[in-house]
Design a protein around this motif. Structure first.
Motif, short mmCIF file in Angstrom:
data_model
loop_
_atom_site.label_atom_id
_atom_site.label_comp_id
_atom_site.label_asym_id
_atom_site.label_seq_id
_atom_site.Cartn_x
_atom_site.Cartn_y
_atom_site.Cartn_z
N SER A 146 74.51 25.62 -22.97
CA SER A 146 75.84 26.21 -22.87
C SER A 146 75.83 27.64 -23.38
O SER A 146 75.15 27.98 -24.34
CB SER A 146 76.87 25.37 -23.62
OG SER A 146 76.57 25.30 -24.98
N PRO B 181 78.16 30.50 -24.91
CA PRO B 181 79.45 30.66 -25.57
C PRO B 181 80.24 31.83 -25.00
O PRO B 181 79.69 32.89 -24.71
CB PRO B 181 79.08 30.92 -27.03
CG PRO B 181 77.69 31.44 -27.00
CD PRO B 181 77.05 30.87 -25.77
N HIS C 208 85.79 29.36 -25.14
CA HIS C 208 85.13 28.14 -24.72
C HIS C 208 83.67 28.44 -24.40
O HIS C 208 83.22 29.56 -24.56
CB HIS C 208 85.85 27.53 -23.50
CG HIS C 208 85.80 28.40 -22.29
ND1 HIS C 208 86.60 29.52 -22.13
CD2 HIS C 208 85.02 28.35 -21.19
CE1 HIS C 208 86.33 30.10 -20.98
NE2 HIS C 208 85.37 29.42 -20.39
N SER C 209 82.94 27.44 -23.96
CA SER C 209 81.56 27.67 -23.54
C SER C 209 81.38 27.15 -22.11
O SER C 209 82.13 26.27 -21.67
CB SER C 209 80.58 26.98 -24.49
OG SER C 209 80.80 25.60 -24.49
N SER D 47 78.72 25.46 -19.46
CA SER D 47 77.44 24.73 -19.36
C SER D 47 76.70 25.12 -18.09
O SER D 47 77.30 25.36 -17.05
CB SER D 47 77.69 23.22 -19.35
OG SER D 47 78.09 22.79 -20.63
N TYR E 122 71.80 30.58 -27.08
CA TYR E 122 72.58 29.57 -26.37
C TYR E 122 72.27 28.19 -26.95
O TYR E 122 71.22 27.98 -27.55
CB TYR E 122 72.26 29.58 -24.88
CG TYR E 122 72.55 30.87 -24.16
CD1 TYR E 122 73.43 31.82 -24.69
CD2 TYR E 122 71.95 31.16 -22.97
CE1 TYR E 122 73.69 33.01 -24.03
CE2 TYR E 122 72.21 32.34 -22.29
CZ TYR E 122 73.08 33.26 -22.83
OH TYR E 122 73.32 34.43 -22.17
#
Length: 94
Positions: free
Chosen positions: A10, A12, A16-17, A19, A42
């Motif tokens: 993921s 950042p 939010h992050s 994927s 990550y």
């Protein structure tokens, strides 16, 4: 057909992050991706081999190898050394 290696990581963002997934049959390509993921900070979410989560010892071995390659690259750049000298002086792969 399943890829041998499947990495989910993921990235950042501010709130939010996101994927991402990477699949390959080549262990060297998988290790190269892990070097990039570690270098950028990550989060490694999943590391799978042939469709199942890798055992922790195998996962740790791959991550340790990627971390050593990353450390060697940083030493080469920071100290102006070549790959052979880093390997000789610090015992790290190049």
């Amino acid at each position: 057909m399943l890829s041998k290696y499947h990495v989910t990581f993921s990235v950042p963002m501010r709130r939010h992050s996101v994927s991402h997934e990477y699949r390959t049959d080549d262990p060297v390509a998988c290790e190269d991706l892990l070097v990039e993921v570690l270098e950028r900070g990550y989060r490694v979410e999943h590391l799978m081999h042939e469709g199942v989560e890798m055992p922790q010892t195998q996962r740790d071995r791959m991550l340790r190898s990627a971390a050593c390659i990353l450390a060697a690259k940083h030493l080469e750049r920071s100290l102006g050394l070549d790959e052979a000298e880093v390997r000789h002086r610090f015992g790290l792969p190049g």
